[in-house]
Design a protein around this motif. Structure first.
Motif, PDB file in Angstrom:
ATOM      1  N   SER A   1      41.824  40.637 128.798  1.00 21.20           N
ATOM      2  CA  SER A   1      42.551  41.466 127.831  1.00 21.20           C
ATOM      3  C   SER A   1      44.059  41.431 128.055  1.00 21.20           C
ATOM      4  O   SER A   1      44.824  41.835 127.168  1.00 21.20           O
ATOM      5  CB  SER A   1      42.044  42.906 127.893  1.00 21.20           C
ATOM      6  OG  SER A   1      42.393  43.498 129.144  1.00 21.20           O
ATOM      7  N   MET A   2      44.519  40.960 129.212  1.00 25.18           N
ATOM      8  CA  MET A   2      45.952  40.851 129.483  1.00 25.18           C
ATOM      9  C   MET A   2      46.599  39.658 128.783  1.00 25.18           C
ATOM     10  O   MET A   2      47.831  39.549 128.757  1.00 25.18           O
ATOM     11  CB  MET A   2      46.192  40.743 130.997  1.00 25.18           C
ATOM     12  CG  MET A   2      45.760  41.938 131.790  1.00 25.18           C
ATOM     13  SD  MET A   2      46.014  41.665 133.563  1.00 25.18           S
ATOM     14  CE  MET A   2      45.339  43.185 134.241  1.00 25.18           C
ATOM     15  N   LEU A   3      45.808  38.753 128.257  1.00 27.84           N
ATOM     16  CA  LEU A   3      46.353  37.574 127.589  1.00 27.84           C
ATOM     17  C   LEU A   3      47.048  37.981 126.291  1.00 27.84           C
ATOM     18  O   LEU A   3      46.595  38.908 125.595  1.00 27.84           O
ATOM     19  CB  LEU A   3      45.242  36.576 127.273  1.00 27.84           C
ATOM     20  CG  LEU A   3      44.562  35.892 128.463  1.00 27.84           C
ATOM     21  CD1 LEU A   3      43.328  35.125 127.994  1.00 27.84           C
ATOM     22  CD2 LEU A   3      45.529  34.950 129.173  1.00 27.84           C
ATOM     23  N   PRO A   4      48.127  37.306 125.910  1.00 31.16           N
ATOM     24  CA  PRO A   4      48.776  37.610 124.623  1.00 31.16           C
ATOM     25  C   PRO A   4      47.862  37.238 123.460  1.00 31.16           C
ATOM     26  O   PRO A   4      47.155  36.228 123.491  1.00 31.16           O
ATOM     27  CB  PRO A   4      50.044  36.742 124.651  1.00 31.16           C
ATOM     28  CG  PRO A   4      49.754  35.659 125.642  1.00 31.16           C
ATOM     29  CD  PRO A   4      48.836  36.257 126.661  1.00 31.16           C
ATOM     30  N   ALA A   5      47.852  38.053 122.453  1.00 32.61           N
ATOM     31  CA  ALA A   5      46.965  37.830 121.308  1.00 32.61           C
ATOM     32  C   ALA A   5      47.485  36.691 120.442  1.00 32.61           C
ATOM     33  O   ALA A   5      48.693  36.441 120.347  1.00 32.61           O
ATOM     34  CB  ALA A   5      46.862  39.113 120.481  1.00 32.61           C
ATOM     35  N   GLY A   6      46.522  35.973 119.828  1.00 35.08           N
ATOM     36  CA  GLY A   6      46.863  34.925 118.882  1.00 35.08           C
ATOM     37  C   GLY A   6      47.215  33.597 119.509  1.00 35.08           C
ATOM     38  O   GLY A   6      47.601  32.661 118.785  1.00 35.08           O
TER      39      GLY A   6
END
Length: 242
Positions: A108-113
């Motif tokens: 969930s820490m990954l940047p979205a998109g």
């Protein structure tokens, strides 16, 4: 040759006459008939030669039939074993539940998109190597919950930098054993990925437990260990704790 010629002359001169041939003609005729009998091949050797040729042809035919009937089955078996040994079994796949709470928090820490591949430690690896526990178990201890939660977030952020690659890499994109695909993680850690004989991904010596978990734009592989550099690894060694 002389006897045969004289015999022919006697035959030409004698027929049509009533008298018997002369003695010399009779001798020449007998000699010519004897020579014809001696020059004529005897039947038994001919029959033996024909029988021997027939037996040889029969044996050759039997050998040809044996040679063309059994080897294809053996060749088919060899080809089957060879093709099955060259193709590794498919790697085990798992659902998102296999990530566990810490794995979900890390992804969930990954940047979205943006597309990423993350080699997430298994729940057992979080506990065994990083000494981390889910927030639920930490909250049960009361006052230490807040401090431990902050430490968990810091450790997960650091591990994510070692384990995240800014592209989607599925298990099928990883070469088999004997070759390796070089990947650079977000933190700059060089990652060497290959597949072993069982089809599992091996990354820097750490083997996967399951692969190809898709969460949004990210592809997640659950690993039976933790990817990190030597300096960060020393911080979890018993000597560092002392």
């Amino acid at each position: 040759m002389a006897h045969a010629l004289s015999g022919v002359l006697c035959d030409l001169s004698w027929p049509g006459r009533s008298s018997h041939p002369s003695r010399s003609c009779r001798v020449s005729m007998k000699a010519a008939r004897r020579k014809r009998r001696l020059s004529r091949p005897l039947p038994p050797p001919q029959l033996m030669a024909v029988a021997a040729a027939f037996a040889g042809a029969f044996i050759f035919l039997v050998l040809v039939l044996l040679a063309t009937s059994s080897p294809p089955r053996r060749l088919h078996a060899v080809v089957t074993r060879s093709s099955s040994s060259l193709k590794p079994p498919p790697p085990p796949r798992c659902g998102a539940a296999s990530l566990g709470e810490l794995g979900d928090m890390m992804v969930s820490m990954l940047p979205a998109g943006l597309a990423f591949t993350v080699f997430v430690p298994s729940p057992d690896s979080f506990r065994r190597v990083l000494k981390l526990r889910p927030n639920g178990s930490a909250a049960a201890e009361g006052e230490a919950a807040a401090g431990e939660s902050d430490n968990t977030y810091a450790v997960l952020s650091r591990v994510l930098g070692f384990s995240a690659v800014p592209r989607r890499v599925f298990a099928a994109d990883v070469p088999p054993r004997g070759q390796a695909r070089l990947l650079d993680s977000v933190s700059g850690l060089r990652i060497y990925a290959s597949r072993d004989a069982q089809g599992a991904i091996v990354v820097n010596g750490v083997r996967s437990e399951c692969v190809d978990v898709v969460k949004g734009d990210a592809v997640v592989h659950v690993m039976a260990g933790v990817l990190m550099d030597a300096e960060f690894e020393r911080s979890f060694s018993p000597e560092f704790d002392d």
